[in-house]
Design a protein around this motif. Structure first.
Motif, PDB file in Angstrom:
ATOM      1  N   ALA A  37     -45.649  -7.658 -25.402  1.00 13.07           N
ATOM      2  CA  ALA A  37     -44.474  -7.396 -25.896  1.00 13.07           C
ATOM      3  C   ALA A  37     -43.395  -6.199 -25.253  1.00 13.07           C
ATOM      4  N   THR A  38     -42.088  -6.339 -25.009  1.00 10.24           N
ATOM      5  CA  THR A  38     -42.125  -5.025 -24.011  1.00 10.24           C
ATOM      6  C   THR A  38     -40.361  -4.726 -25.014  1.00 10.24           C
ATOM      7  N   SER A  39     -39.792  -3.321 -24.720  1.00 10.79           N
ATOM      8  CA  SER A  39     -38.630  -3.436 -25.532  1.00 10.79           C
ATOM      9  C   SER A  39     -37.879  -3.431 -24.328  1.00 10.79           C
ATOM     10  N   ALA A  40     -38.191  -3.347 -23.840  1.00 10.28           N
ATOM     11  CA  ALA A  40     -36.841  -2.744 -22.596  1.00 10.28           C
ATOM     12  C   ALA A  40     -36.956  -4.114 -21.276  1.00 10.28           C
ATOM     13  N   ASP A  41     -36.158  -4.873 -21.003  1.00  9.57           N
ATOM     14  CA  ASP A  41     -36.159  -6.731 -20.133  1.00  9.57           C
ATOM     15  C   ASP A  41     -36.959  -6.066 -18.632  1.00  9.57           C
ATOM     16  N   VAL A  42     -37.467  -7.086 -18.076  1.00 12.00           N
ATOM     17  CA  VAL A  42     -37.615  -7.091 -16.916  1.00 12.00           C
ATOM     18  C   VAL A  42     -36.788  -6.824 -15.855  1.00 12.00           C
ATOM     19  N   ASP A  43     -37.365  -5.342 -14.571  1.00 11.46           N
ATOM     20  CA  ASP A  43     -35.727  -4.803 -14.053  1.00 11.46           C
ATOM     21  C   ASP A  43     -35.834  -6.048 -12.673  1.00 11.46           C
ATOM     22  N   SER A  44     -36.660  -6.724 -12.861  1.00 10.97           N
ATOM     23  CA  SER A  44     -36.287  -7.495 -11.313  1.00 10.97           C
ATOM     24  C   SER A  44     -37.486  -9.184 -11.318  1.00 10.97           C
ATOM     25  N   LEU A  45     -37.492 -10.273 -10.910  1.00 10.69           N
ATOM     26  CA  LEU A  45     -38.173 -11.222 -11.387  1.00 10.69           C
ATOM     27  C   LEU A  45     -38.219 -11.203  -9.206  1.00 10.69           C
ATOM     28  N   ASP A  46     -37.655 -10.924  -8.921  1.00 11.38           N
ATOM     29  CA  ASP A  46     -38.171 -10.739  -7.170  1.00 11.38           C
ATOM     30  C   ASP A  46     -38.385  -9.880  -6.415  1.00 11.38           C
ATOM     31  N   PRO A  47     -39.799  -9.789  -6.173  1.00 18.25           N
ATOM     32  CA  PRO A  47     -40.827  -8.684  -5.754  1.00 18.25           C
ATOM     33  C   PRO A  47     -40.281  -6.960  -5.066  1.00 18.25           C
ATOM     34  N   ALA A  48     -39.091  -8.015  -4.302  1.00 22.64           N
ATOM     35  CA  ALA A  48     -38.609  -6.526  -3.392  1.00 22.64           C
ATOM     36  C   ALA A  48     -37.813  -5.465  -4.263  1.00 22.64           C
ATOM     37  N   ARG A 247     -51.959 -18.968 -20.122  1.00 25.95           N
ATOM     38  CA  ARG A 247     -50.562 -19.215 -20.700  1.00 25.95           C
ATOM     39  C   ARG A 247     -50.463 -17.766 -20.932  1.00 25.95           C
ATOM     40  N   VAL A 248     -49.301 -16.695 -20.764  1.00 22.89           N
ATOM     41  CA  VAL A 248     -48.864 -16.027 -21.192  1.00 22.89           C
ATOM     42  C   VAL A 248     -47.467 -15.256 -21.416  1.00 22.89           C
ATOM     43  N   GLU A 249     -47.595 -14.823 -22.645  1.00 24.92           N
ATOM     44  CA  GLU A 249     -45.725 -14.993 -23.468  1.00 24.92           C
ATOM     45  C   GLU A 249     -45.672 -13.461 -23.708  1.00 24.92           C
ATOM     46  N   LEU A 250     -44.435 -13.115 -22.817  1.00 27.25           N
ATOM     47  CA  LEU A 250     -43.287 -11.747 -23.189  1.00 27.25           C
ATOM     48  C   LEU A 250     -42.866 -12.065 -23.974  1.00 27.25           C
ATOM     49  N   ALA A 251     -42.591 -11.410 -24.872  1.00 28.17           N
ATOM     50  CA  ALA A 251     -41.279 -11.540 -25.728  1.00 28.17           C
ATOM     51  C   ALA A 251     -40.477  -9.904 -25.450  1.00 28.17           C
ATOM     52  N   ILE A 252     -39.272 -10.311 -25.206  1.00 25.68           N
ATOM     53  CA  ILE A 252     -38.590  -9.053 -24.357  1.00 25.68           C
ATOM     54  C   ILE A 252     -37.609  -8.556 -25.239  1.00 25.68           C
ATOM     55  N   GLY A 253     -37.103  -6.681 -25.661  1.00 23.83           N
ATOM     56  CA  GLY A 253     -36.381  -6.306 -26.427  1.00 23.83           C
ATOM     57  C   GLY A 253     -36.405  -5.563 -27.693  1.00 23.83           C
ATOM     58  N   ILE A 254     -37.174  -5.815 -27.706  1.00 19.38           N
ATOM     59  CA  ILE A 254     -38.375  -5.592 -29.469  1.00 19.38           C
ATOM     60  C   ILE A 254     -37.673  -3.608 -29.469  1.00 19.38           C
ATOM     61  N   ASP A 255     -37.422  -3.644 -30.290  1.00 24.58           N
ATOM     62  CA  ASP A 255     -36.714  -1.679 -30.891  1.00 24.58           C
ATOM     63  C   ASP A 255     -38.351  -2.023 -30.593  1.00 24.58           C
ATOM     64  N   VAL A 256     -38.791  -0.729 -30.223  1.00 21.57           N
ATOM     65  CA  VAL A 256     -39.610  -0.038 -29.907  1.00 21.57           C
ATOM     66  C   VAL A 256     -40.760  -0.160 -31.494  1.00 21.57           C
ATOM     67  N   ASP A 257     -39.941   0.585 -32.793  1.00 22.10           N
ATOM     68  CA  ASP A 257     -41.033   1.145 -33.428  1.00 22.10           C
ATOM     69  C   ASP A 257     -41.006  -0.380 -34.425  1.00 22.10           C
TER      70      ASP A 257
END
Length: 568
Positions: A37-48, A247-257
């Motif tokens: 899980a993360t609070s922030a989004d992935v900045d980019s899936l483009d490795p560059a 499998r890997v599952e990432l939940a995105i955009g969750i409030d930090v607390d």
């Protein structure tokens, strides 16, 4: 939803700090789903284009590079080892020519072969900053021809002349000057192979080809990212990645607390973002012996600091910048980060202690109690012609960054500096927020709360992106937020790249640090200590010394986690 079964009760973990310098729950068990899980989004899936350290760790699952940091919790983890390459580089011409050979039978997730031309194309994409801004650009000054600057692969000007591919497995880099850290650059995501046939330029991150053990199964920006196994990845030919989960599952955009609560409840296995538990969760965890046994409190070598912008009035006057330094209440700022245990070690210098150039430097002493030298701050304001203080804006994001911004505002208000706090979007904070010169100017952000961890564990990797004038990025992803472009600083950095003697390099970097602190564009706060929580069923957990965060690509899941999934 809880079922009331015993699996809802956390069992005792391996102990406080067990994942620092060693591995918790060693296992080779394959299978299961790793839930992140993360609070922030992935900045980019483009490795560059990616520059978030936690996304670099995610990229270790998706992509391979010529060299990579090994799966090792100790000092060995700081030295890159061959990954796509079948052995160390052959180095010639006084450190200017680096030749690598690729392993045999490498394939992407669609089954097509990986060739040296794909690595070359990846390197060429780094030059296309007008199309692909955001990622590191160390390769540009090393491989470019100043007389005929290379614009990238999308302008139809031909290939990059300093990189050669004599056959499908050989790639040769001809640097325009020696660079002893080159293996570290070959471990960055931006050199992950990209086939020209699949390259869609600015939209490549929507459907990238993957060379690592996983590929993208589903992605909804701001909500989730799911990974599945890459059927063409050869475990026997990868010396770095165990690739244990199916499998890997990432939940995105969750409030930090909320994220902390759900992590401790066992809904997620690890917080991938790695910013650590927030204050409320810290207070809960540190007084509970069971929960505390599932935590690690590493010194990450990240620097938390406030950037001060000379191009935003009134900070064009160095005395206005120095007034902020003297007025800073260091104790209050450390408390805003979480206190001495989890908030970090107070620092008045830039380099972390583990780097050879570290020195005891205190250019702007804030009194014996570290609460601020208000008389010195007022003297600087008078020197700037601002005896009554002034108004300014400080940029930040929610969470701990906001607490730091509020503490800065409280500190400097004591000498008449009146700050308005401006919160920017979390997901794009480092790319299009604080990392965008245009955004900084549009909002008049004279101060910006930020942090920084080295792109690679050397003095150059740590400090150059923050202060080297050649690394200012006008289109986003800029880490030289103050846009410092001091010819002497730039010259000292360049000299360090030509200095083979380690002691001599350290002396040059100490000179760089002193010069930067004279400019007063960086107010150092703490060298980070973060309180990480690991659920007890996660295997192979350790803080990677090169990244300062959990190395998620090494992790697996015990049967306890699988049993828990089946009872919910």
């Amino acid at each position: 939803m809880s079922t009331g079964t015993d699996s809802d009760t956390p069992r005792t973990g391996a102990g406080w700090d067990a994942g620092v310098g060693s591995v918790v729950n060693r296992s080779e068990r394959r299978g299961g789903t790793l839930r992140l899980a993360t609070s922030a989004d992935v900045d980019s899936l483009d490795p560059a284009r990616t520059y978030y350290v936690w996304v670099w760790l995610l990229q270790r699952m998706l992509n391979r590079t010529l060299m990579a940091y090994p799966t090792d919790p100790g000092p060995a983890g700081l030295t890159p080892v061959p990954d796509l390459a079948d052995g160390p580089a052959l180095v010639a011409d006084g450190g200017r020519t680096w030749t690598y050979r690729l392993r045999e039978n490498l394939r992407y997730d669609d089954g097509s072969p990986i060739t040296s031309a794909d690595v070359r194309h990846a390197v060429e994409r780094v030059f296309a900053q007008d199309v692909l801004p955001g990622g590191p650009t160390y390769l540009v000054p090393l491989l470019d021809d100043p007389e005929r600057p290379y614009p990238g692969p999308y302008r139809g000007t031909g290939p990059l002349r300093s990189v050669h591919t004599p056959d499908e497995r050989t790639i040769v880099f001809r640097l325009n000057r020696p660079f002893s850290d080159f293996d570290h650059l070959m471990a960055q995501p931006c050199v992950s192979p990209v086939p020209r046939r699949a390259d869609t330029g600015a939209t490549y991150g929507k459907d990238p080809r993957c060379s690592g053990p996983y590929r993208i199964a589903a992605h909804r920006p701001g909500e989730f990212l799911h990974l599945e196994r890459n059927p063409y990845w050869d475990r026997a030919g990868d010396p770095v990645r165990p690739a244990l989960p199916d499998r890997v599952e990432l939940a995105i955009g969750i409030d930090v607390d909320e994220l902390d609560d759900r992590l401790i409840a066992g809904e997620f296995d690890i917080n991938l973002e790695g910013r650590g538990l927030q204050h409320a969760a810290q207070d809960r965890v540190t007084v509970d012996d069971v929960l505390r046994s599932c935590t690690d409190n590493p010194r990450t070598s990240f620097l938390h600091f406030v950037s001060i912008q000379p191009h935003v009035p009134p900070f064009g006057d160095v005395h206005a910048r120095r007034a902020v330094h003297y007025a800073a209440d260091k104790i209050l700022l450390q408390q805003a980060r979480g206190g001495p245990v989890t908030g970090g070690d107070l620092t008045t210098a830039l380099f972390p202690p583990r780097l050879p150039a570290h020195q005891e430097l205190d250019r702007y002493p804030t009194g014996p109690d570290l609460r601020g030298d208000l008389d010195a701050a007022r003297a600087e304001l008078r020197a700037a012609g601002l005896a009554d203080g002034f108004e300014a804006v400080i940029g930040t994001q929610r969470g701990k960054f906001r607490l730091v911004a509020d503490a800065v505002a409280e500190s400097v208000a004591r000498v008449g500096i009146r700050l308005t706090v401006k919160e920017l979007d979390v997901a794009s904070y480092f790319s299009l927020g604080a990392g965008s010169p245009e955004t900084v100017r549009r909002h008049g952000l004279g101060l910006v709360v930020t942090d920084w961890g080295a792109d690679f564990p050397t003095e150059y990797g740590f400090l150059a992106p923050l202060v080297d004038g050649s690394q200012i990025k006008p289109n986003g992803g800029n880490w030289n937020i103050s846009e410092l472009d001091d010819p002497l600083v730039n010259e000292l950095i360049n000299r360090s790249l030509h200095t083979t003697d380690p002691a001599g390099r350290a002396r040059l970097w100490r000179d760089v640090e002193r010069r930067v602190m004279d400019h007063a564009v960086i107010l150092p706060l703490v060298h980070d200590k973060t309180l990480h929580y690991r659920n007890p069923w996660v295997t192979n957990v350790y803080v990677h010394p090169a990244f300062g965060l959990y190395d998620v690509q090494a992790m697996g899941i015990t049967t306890e986690r699988t049993d828990r999934e089946n009872t919910v």
